[in-house]
Design an enzyme around this catalytic site. Structure first.
Site, mmCIF file in Angstrom:
data_model
loop_
_atom_site.group_PDB
_atom_site.id
_atom_site.type_symbol
_atom_site.label_atom_id
_atom_site.label_comp_id
_atom_site.label_asym_id
_atom_site.label_seq_id
_atom_site.Cartn_x
_atom_site.Cartn_y
_atom_site.Cartn_z
ATOM 1 N N ASP A 1 34.668 59.276 -8.572
ATOM 2 C CA ASP A 1 33.887 58.573 -9.595
ATOM 3 C C ASP A 1 32.423 59.014 -9.526
ATOM 4 O OD1 ASP A 1 33.319 56.769 -11.593
ATOM 5 O OD2 ASP A 1 34.220 55.053 -10.584
ATOM 6 N N ASP B 1 36.630 53.256 -19.339
ATOM 7 C CA ASP B 1 36.929 51.955 -18.724
ATOM 8 C C ASP B 1 37.512 51.003 -19.758
ATOM 9 O OD1 ASP B 1 36.160 52.724 -16.249
ATOM 10 O OD2 ASP B 1 34.188 51.784 -16.294
HETATM 11 C C1 GLA Z 1 33.799 52.919 -12.644
HETATM 12 C C2 GLA Z 1 35.166 53.448 -13.003
HETATM 13 C C3 GLA Z 1 36.181 52.324 -12.881
HETATM 14 C C4 GLA Z 1 36.175 51.782 -11.488
HETATM 15 C C5 GLA Z 1 34.774 51.331 -11.115
HETATM 16 C C6 GLA Z 1 34.687 50.947 -9.652
HETATM 17 O O1 GLA Z 1 33.324 52.028 -13.572
HETATM 18 O O2 GLA Z 1 35.164 53.985 -14.277
HETATM 19 O O3 GLA Z 1 37.458 52.806 -13.229
HETATM 20 O O4 GLA Z 1 36.628 52.761 -10.601
HETATM 21 O O5 GLA Z 1 33.807 52.334 -11.350
HETATM 22 O O6 GLA Z 1 33.412 50.577 -9.292
#
Ligand code: GLA
Length: 752
Positions: free
Chosen positions: A484, A554
């Protein structure tokens, strides 16, 4: 196929359906762009550069050299000496002057395709299939005063209508130079061939939205200054003929294999010629070139389609699957996963994960991803501990190895989340190395999600982070890694680099990311990597070189995903789109969408679940095995089929006032056309309306298809029917949306 005709001084590059012609003008001095488009038979199309028109070439009319530079269709335009359109390259000499003049020096044609040091790049042939080969033309231009050589690389593939371009700049002189601009590709063309520009916009939870604008004399610009492309752009620019749509019209695509700041621009000049360029954004870029140093600009992937955006997408999908994504997972069935992020956020421990795994196994799920929160001392909120890549045993009792084995005895594999580029002030790493944070001298760096960016221009930092990840990955059987990146770069100053190299950091950060991912791919070849950046803020071809799938957004609301997927699918294979079934009431939009629709929509991508399966009703849990069985059945198509967009929610939403009745429809057709799927998804139900007619695409007109509708609503009456491809693609078929909002139906087509 690549040829050079010495008598006309033309280079001709032919793909199966396109031709690209360059020409050396003015006694073989200047490299001009003559043609790119549908395949042509002749190489001598020098006339298209209009070199015999006023102001003529400098050899014929030295008094108007500047005027020539300013209108001639340049293959790799140089700045500072008269071409006042967008330049691809510019350089500051030892006196501080900025400008250069590139003339032809030599060329060669080689088999295959060389790698680009430190950068992701497409390859000639997949090892696992042996299909597809490339040839590469390298044209060397030079600035004789600066002793600067510029190698232009063009690779041509025999199986797909794609030409890749990249650039190597080499300082062959004795003085240090500074590159202030080094873009990857330029396309000069008559404006009539390019009336419109396509680029992307968006934000978190609304990534990859398509925007199509007229190309004007003022110019159209897309780009990023975030250190990645960000939620609001994609390193791509499309140039479209006036009426181009998914099926018709001319489309040129320029997509950069790069994951940092980029610039794409297209502008008409007063003579109605249009210049498009793409490359690293010069705004944050200067590169010091010491004698004998080389700089490599990332690869740009060019394609031309005379059959609209649909063919452009299929070109890119084929190309990325066959020639870019290296992962052994590319054509392999991916495990159906469950991710605990939206199920638990930070509120979990290993007992909770195991309870999820037990229910998941019963439903047929194969892999559990432990997302953010397993590491450091106290990561129970998005604050603290980034950089501390050791397990938090208060949450993961007994460590990762124990967890992986317990998950394994539940019948699942384990995946783990990392955010390697970041550091929290509340961390052991910061206490030990405060100088490893990007931060302007005398100024506290701007926080974002309460975190800061590590200085990846410092090789020690890159090496350290790799070592930390390696330790964890070696400590337990981890099958999947989610990488990430949850904030853009800011406060970009490195304690490691000297003053005159500070403007290299933005690019060096990207090189650091690539280096760690390259090491991961080499040391853990079976590891399934999914890239991610706060959703889909770094969904690009560069990252696909390291990971066969990328988290798309997300936002898992399937209706929002229709637009996000439409934009993503325009360039990237559907098998690369991370796509999960969300909770009944979506956490971001608050929208409630039927379980069946959430599941059917998530199947156009790499399928998984992101909800607390232990909290689902018995009735809903019982539906999961059927959903997974359907996904497994269609997965071969998702992995390698041809993608056709039949209707776009973005477009149909404009037709239906109030958006009731808007709908979306995509197809995936097997390469041999013997099987296909159609997914129809409706938005708000339109009262008192008739069935919807859809016109299919990509089928064999002469084949008779048996069509099985699937709504996943349990034992529907047998509504199978059959029709010939020609009927389905001309007369069409009817969809009878049930009387409810967000209705989805899949059709499986099989040749009888
Ligand atoms: C980001 C990612 C999510 C998740 C969060 C965790 O927003 O896109 O899928 O992994 O971080 O903090």
């Amino acid at each position: 196929m690549i040829s050079y005709n010495d008598s006309t001084k033309t280079f001709k590059l032919d793909t199966p359906g396109t031709s690209y012609v360059m020409v050396l003008i003015d006694e073989g001095k200047y490299l001009g762009h003559a043609y790119y488009g549908k395949k042509i038979a002749d190489d001598d199309v020098r006339f298209l550069t209009r070199f015999e028109e006023n102001p003529f070439t400098p050899g014929n009319n030295p008094a108007e050299k500047q005027g020539f530079f300013d209108v001639f269709p340049m293959e790799y335009p140089f700045g500072g000496t008269g071409d006042n359109r967008a330049a691809c390259i510019n350089v500051i000499d030892k006196f501080g002057g900025e400008g250069l003049e590139l003339v032809y020096k030599s060329h060669k044609i080689i088999d295959g395709k060389p790698d680009i040091p430190g950068l992701p790049a497409s390859f000639s042939k997949r090892n696992d299939t042996g299909e597809g080969t490339a040839k590469t033309l390298i044209i060397t231009l030079t600035d004789e005063i600066l002793s600067l050589d510029v190698d232009l690389y063009y690779s041509v593939f025999d199986d797909v209508d794609v030409i890749t371009r990249s650039v190597r700049v080499h300082n062959a002189g004795n003085d240090t130079l500074f590159l202030t601009r080094c873009l990857s590709a330029c396309l000069d063309m008559d404006a009539a061939s390019g009336e419109k520009a396509l680029s992307f916009y968006g934000t978190w939870a609304r990534e990859h939205q398509i925007e199509i604008r007229d190309i004007t004399y003022g110019g159209e610009v897309t780009g990023s200054l975030r250190g990645e492309e960000g939620h609001d752009s994609t390193p791509f620019i499309g140039i479209l003929s006036k009426n181009a749509d998914y099926k018709c019209g001319d489309v040129y695509g320029m997509n950069l294999t790069y994951s940092g700041d980029f610039l794409g621009s297209v502008k008409k000049n007063a003579f109605d010629s249009c210049r498009a360029v793409i490359g690293i954004n010069p705004e944050h870029f200067t590169w010091k070139l010491n004698p004998d140093d080389s700089f490599y600009a990332p690869e740009a992937v060019l394609t031309f389609s005379s059959e609209g955006l649909g063919k452009m997408s299929r070109n890119y999908h084929d190309f990325y699957r066959m020639h870019l994504i290296r992962s052994p997972w590319q054509f392999k069935e991916r495990p159906v996963l469950i991710n605990n992020w939206e199920a638990t956020y930070f509120d979990f421990d290993s007992d909770k994960l195991i309870s999820i795994a037990k229910e998941a196994e019963k439903a047929g799920i194969e892999l559990l991803v432990c997302d953010d929160g397993w590491f450091g001392h106290h990561r129970n909120q998005p604050s603290g501990d980034l950089g501390d890549w050791f397990v938090n045993e208060a949450k993961i009792h007994g460590g990762i190895d124990k967890l992986a084995n317990e998950i394994k005895s539940c019948g699942l594999k384990l995946g783990l989340w990392f955010e390697p580029e970041m550091i929290s002030f509340e961390s052991d790493l910061y206490k030990a190395h405060p100088d490893w944070v990007l931060s302007l001298k005398g100024r506290a760096p701007s926080a974002c999600r309460d975190q800061y960016v590590l200085d990846f221009s410092n090789p020690e930092v890159v090496d350290f982070i790799y070592g930390e990840m390696e330790n964890v990955l070696k400590s337990a059987p981890i099958a999947y890694l989610k990488w990430d990146m949850n904030r853009p770069l800011s406060d970009v100053y490195s304690n490691y680099l000297p003053r005159d190299e500070q403007r290299e950091i933005w690019h060096r950060h990207v090189l650091g990311v690539y280096e760690i991912q390259e090491r991961l791919v080499n040391e853990f070849p079976e590891l399934l990597i999914e890239n991610c950046s706060s959703g889909g803020a770094r969904f690009d071809a560069g990252m696909l070189y390291y990971s066969p799938q990328i988290w798309c957004s997300d936002d898992m609301d399937p209706i929002e995903r229709l637009m996000i997927h439409e934009g993503t699918e325009l360039l990237y294979p559907i098998s690369s789109m991370g796509s999960h079934v969300c909770k009944e009431k979506n956490d971001i939009t608050g929208r409630v969408v039927p379980f069946e629709t959430r599941a059917l929509c998530a199947m156009i991508g790499t399928f998984g679940y992101e909800l607390d399966i232990t909290k689902l009703s018995e009735e809903d849990r019982a539906k999961i095995p059927e959903q997974i069985a359907l996904y497994k059945k269609i997965q071969p198509l998702i992995l390698s089929g041809d993608y056709y967009r039949i209707a776009s929610y973005r477009e149909t939403g404009k037709i239906y006032p109030g958006a009731t009745g808007a709908y979306d429809c995509v197809m995936v057709v097997a390469k041999d056309k013997k099987e296909a799927i159609v997914l129809y998804v409706g938005g708000l139900a339109r009262p008192n309306s008739k069935s919807k007619k859809i016109i299919l695409d990509g089928l064999d007109p002469d084949a008779n298809y048996e069509i099985t509708p699937i709504t996943l609503t349990g034992n529907p009456p047998d509504k199978k029917f059959s029709a010939h491809g020609s009927t389905l693609m001309n007369a069409g078929m009817l969809i009878h949306p049930e009387n409810k909002d967000f209705f989805a139906e899949m059709f499986i087509l099989k040749v009888n």
